[in-house]
Enzyme design. Structure first.
Site, short mmCIF file in Angstrom:
data_model
loop_
_atom_site.label_atom_id
_atom_site.label_comp_id
_atom_site.label_asym_id
_atom_site.label_seq_id
_atom_site.Cartn_x
_atom_site.Cartn_y
_atom_site.Cartn_z
CG ASN A 50 -13.01 -64.93 4.36
OD1 ASN A 50 -13.08 -66.14 4.43
ND2 ASN A 50 -13.82 -64.24 3.58
N GLY A 51 -14.76 -62.12 5.52
CA GLY A 51 -16.11 -62.12 6.07
C GLY A 51 -16.72 -60.75 5.96
N GLY A 53 -10.22 -64.39 -3.95
CA GLY A 53 -10.27 -62.94 -4.11
C GLY A 53 -9.29 -62.51 -5.18
CE1 TYR A 67 -17.41 -69.83 -8.41
CE2 TYR A 67 -17.72 -68.33 -6.57
CZ TYR A 67 -17.23 -68.58 -7.83
OH TYR A 67 -16.56 -67.60 -8.52
CB CYS A 119 -10.97 -62.16 1.60
SG CYS A 119 -11.91 -60.69 1.20
O1 LIG Z 1 -25.18 -67.27 -12.29
P1 LIG Z 1 -23.88 -66.53 -12.25
O2 LIG Z 1 -24.07 -65.16 -11.66
O3 LIG Z 1 -23.18 -66.50 -13.56
O4 LIG Z 1 -22.94 -67.24 -11.18
C1 LIG Z 1 -22.70 -68.61 -11.14
C2 LIG Z 1 -21.49 -69.00 -11.95
O5 LIG Z 1 -20.32 -68.28 -11.51
C3 LIG Z 1 -19.34 -69.19 -11.02
O6 LIG Z 1 -18.34 -69.44 -11.99
P2 LIG Z 1 -16.95 -68.65 -12.08
O7 LIG Z 1 -16.69 -68.30 -13.48
O8 LIG Z 1 -16.94 -67.53 -11.11
O9 LIG Z 1 -15.84 -69.64 -11.53
P3 LIG Z 1 -15.40 -71.15 -11.84
O10 LIG Z 1 -14.47 -71.11 -13.03
O11 LIG Z 1 -14.72 -71.56 -10.58
O12 LIG Z 1 -16.60 -71.98 -12.12
C4 LIG Z 1 -20.10 -70.45 -10.72
O13 LIG Z 1 -19.27 -71.58 -10.81
C5 LIG Z 1 -21.16 -70.46 -11.79
O14 LIG Z 1 -20.63 -70.97 -12.99
N1 LIG Z 2 -14.97 -61.15 0.96
C1 LIG Z 2 -14.48 -60.77 2.11
O1 LIG Z 2 -14.17 -61.57 2.97
C2 LIG Z 2 -14.38 -59.27 2.27
C3 LIG Z 2 -13.70 -58.78 3.53
C4 LIG Z 2 -14.09 -57.34 3.82
N2 LIG Z 2 -15.47 -57.24 4.21
C5 LIG Z 2 -13.79 -56.45 2.62
O2 LIG Z 2 -14.69 -56.03 1.93
O3 LIG Z 2 -12.63 -56.21 2.35
MG LIG Z 3 -18.52 -71.51 -12.83
#
Ligand SMILES: O=P(O)(O)OC[C@H]1O[C@H](OP(=O)(O)OP(=O)(O)O)[C@H](O)[C@@H]1O
Ligand SMILES: NC(=O)CC[C@H](N)C(=O)O
Ligand SMILES: [Mg+2]
Length: 501
Positions: free
Chosen positions: A101-102, A28, A257, A2
């Site tokens: 966050n966490g 998020g 990522y 988050c």
């Molecule tokens: O194997 P998967 O479950 O598909 O997950 C991996 C993919 O998801 C993310 O992209 P995303 O579209 O979330 O964001 P980005 O535009 O920042 O790459 C990441 O960059 C990969 O492309």
């Molecule tokens: N991704 C997160 O950091 C989530 C924070 C918290 N555990 C929630 O679910 O709201």
């Molecule tokens: Mg991607």
């Protein structure tokens, strides 16, 4: 993950908090919230949705005060009901609000303690509300009408002694100040900085340094593992190490990522780390197939662009943007539910046929998690006329669940769980699949100018740095949070809410 932010300012902070949350939106997309404090009163607005949808002008006007905190949410516990949007509030002591966050790994035990020993009520299934109550209790037992920094730091030490898991936190103590703290392994990121104005110095705490940059704050530094920073309402900054055995082990997936490339995390440039990932991956490709026949390297936008560019440079192969991204569709991986994720990939990315026709293409992604993206992308590359479709991932195979703030609770939803590289290649339809090796990823992130030796690499190696994660726990979270159970939880929890408008 988050996004969290806290500001102690010299004039109203609502707009700055809003802007910071917009910059942290990539962490998020499900819910957003801001709480400010003025004249001993709190003003809160939180709801499901993107920052730009949650805050209308009428909400912004009500968010008065020179001190406040904010949150953008990607749920990893409880449900995605708007009742679990953050910041959370507890009235005693002082009125405390908190953004987290966490993810806590001992939430069951803490919930019991909070009710049975601390005599506190928690109204949702969110681990963050539990964390807030632990902090509030630890501050309450100091028994002070006016808490000092010693009391605040003692309360953080109390949190460290009781809570397990990953947590980067900002909390506002009404009428006193804002505190930020990081778990003793520093799994999730948090930084702080300052900005000079005509009225005096303002301070900001945030998940990523990019939020400071964009708002004209200068980065002071990251919080150390276990450390807390406390900024009083009149602008005095205090820091203290509050953990007994801190050990820097940040989440390496932030660099793969989660984080924006223009952030610095624990002194490491995310952009540079991604460039090095590309370089290492190119070396591996050359080792495996020195006589490869790759005609063109194509990134899968957005996150893999940086590593793909450097990979192409090192291979000496053309780099081409073969997929165009619809800028109005958010990140697919952090969407709740597989159906939404699947649909969004096709809406989000479209191929430029010319770049594929008759060519051996090497597609590059930062990671393969559930395989949602790569399966569809490979199909699209073939439909666009590619001769051979090769695929590489700048991260190693994701084989284990994450329990520290990334919603990957179920190993069976991970395409590489229990499968060899060849098996994954077959499933996603790639003619050749290459994963980064883990030591190379560690070196790419921790082997630059700033050295970091230990990372939380659990999704790749199944080693959980907090030492409390066992089979029983993993089975429990899988049952509670796989895609099917989440759908039921949403329906049930949609009815719990407190008035907030
Ligand atoms: O194997 P998967 O479950 O598909 O997950 C991996 C993919 O998801 C993310 O992209 P995303 O579209 O979330 O964001 P980005 O535009 O920042 O790459 C990441 O960059 C990969 O492309
Ligand atoms: N991704 C997160 O950091 C989530 C924070 C918290 N555990 C929630 O679910 O709201
Ligand atoms: Mg991607």
């Amino acid at each position: 993950m988050c996004g969290i932010v806290g500001i102690v300012g010299k004039s109203n902070v609502n707009q700055s908090l809003y802007d910071a949350l917009t910059v942290l939106q990539h962490r998020g997309q499900d819910a957003a919230g801001i709480v400010t404090s003025h004249g001993g009163r709190l003003f809160l607005r939180k709801d499901n949705g993107l920052v730009r949808d949650v805050f209308q002008q009428r909400h912004m006007q009500r968010l008065v005060g020179q001190v406040g905190i904010g949150h953008v949410r990607y749920p990893t516990a409880g449900s995605s009901s708007s009742a679990e949007a953050q910041p959370f509030y507890v009235n005693s002591p002082y009125g405390i609000t908190l953004a987290h966050n966490g993810n806590l790994t001992n939430v069951e035990q803490l919930s019991r303690e909070i009710y049975e020993s601390d005599l506190r009520h928690v109204n949702t299934n969110s681990d963050s509300e539990v964390l807030l109550n632990v902090f509030a209790h630890e501050l309450a037992v100091r028994g002070k009408l006016q808490p000092t920094e010693e009391d605040v730091f003692a309360a953080v030490a109390g949190v460290h002694a009781r809570c397990k898991g990953g947590y980067a936190v900002v909390a506002m103590i009404t009428g006193y100040g804002v505190v930020g703290f990081r778990d003793p392994y520093a799994i999730r990121p948090i930084v702080f900085g300052h900005r000079h104005t005509d009225e005096g110095v303002e301070y900001m705490i945030a998940s990523e340094s990019v939020a400071l940059d964009v708002l004209g704050f200068t980065l002071i530094r990251d919080l150390a593992p276990g450390e807390a920073v406390y900024i009083t309402e009149d602008g005095n900054l205090h820091t203290r190490q509050c953990a007994a055995n801190p050990q820097l082990s940040p989440c390496i997936f932030e660099h793969v990522y989660l984080a924006r490339p223009d952030s610095l995390m624990d002194g490491v440039s995310v952009y540079k780390a991604r460039l090095r990932m590309g370089e290492k991956l190119a070396e591996k490709i050359l080792r495996e197939r020195p006589d490869h026949d790759i005609d063109v390297v194509i990134p899968i936008p957005d996150t893999s662009r940086t590593s793909a560019l450097e990979l192409a440079n090192h291979l000496g192969v053309k780099f081409r943007e073969g997929f165009v991204k619809n800028r109005y569709i958010g990140r697919t991986f952090i969407m709740p539910g597989q159906a939404a994720r699947k649909k969004s990939v096709r809406q989000k990315l479209n191929a430029i046929e010319l770049e594929f026709r008759g060519k051996n293409v090497m597609l590059v992604d930062d990671s393969i998690v559930r395989g949602t993206t790569c399966k569809q992308i490979i199909q699209m590359a073939r439909e666009a006329g590619a001769k051979n479709v090769y695929f590489c991932s700048a991260a190693p195979a994701v084989r284990y669940p994450n329990v520290y703030g990334i919603d990957m609770p179920s190993p069976h939803e991970l395409i590489a769980h229990g499968r060899s590289t060849e098996q994954v290649a077959e499933l996603i339809g790639a003619d050749w699949l290459i994963y980064q090796d883990l030591p190379d990823l560690i070196d790419a992130v921790g082997g630059g100018k700033v050295k970091i030796e230990h990372f939380d690499c659990a999704v790749f190696d199944g080693q959980y740095v907090t030492g409390d994660v066992n089979e029983v726990y993993l089975n429990k979270i899988e049952q509670a949070r796989n895609d099917a159970s989440k759908a039921t939880a949403e329906a049930v929890s949609a009815i719990i809410d407190l008035h907030n408008d």
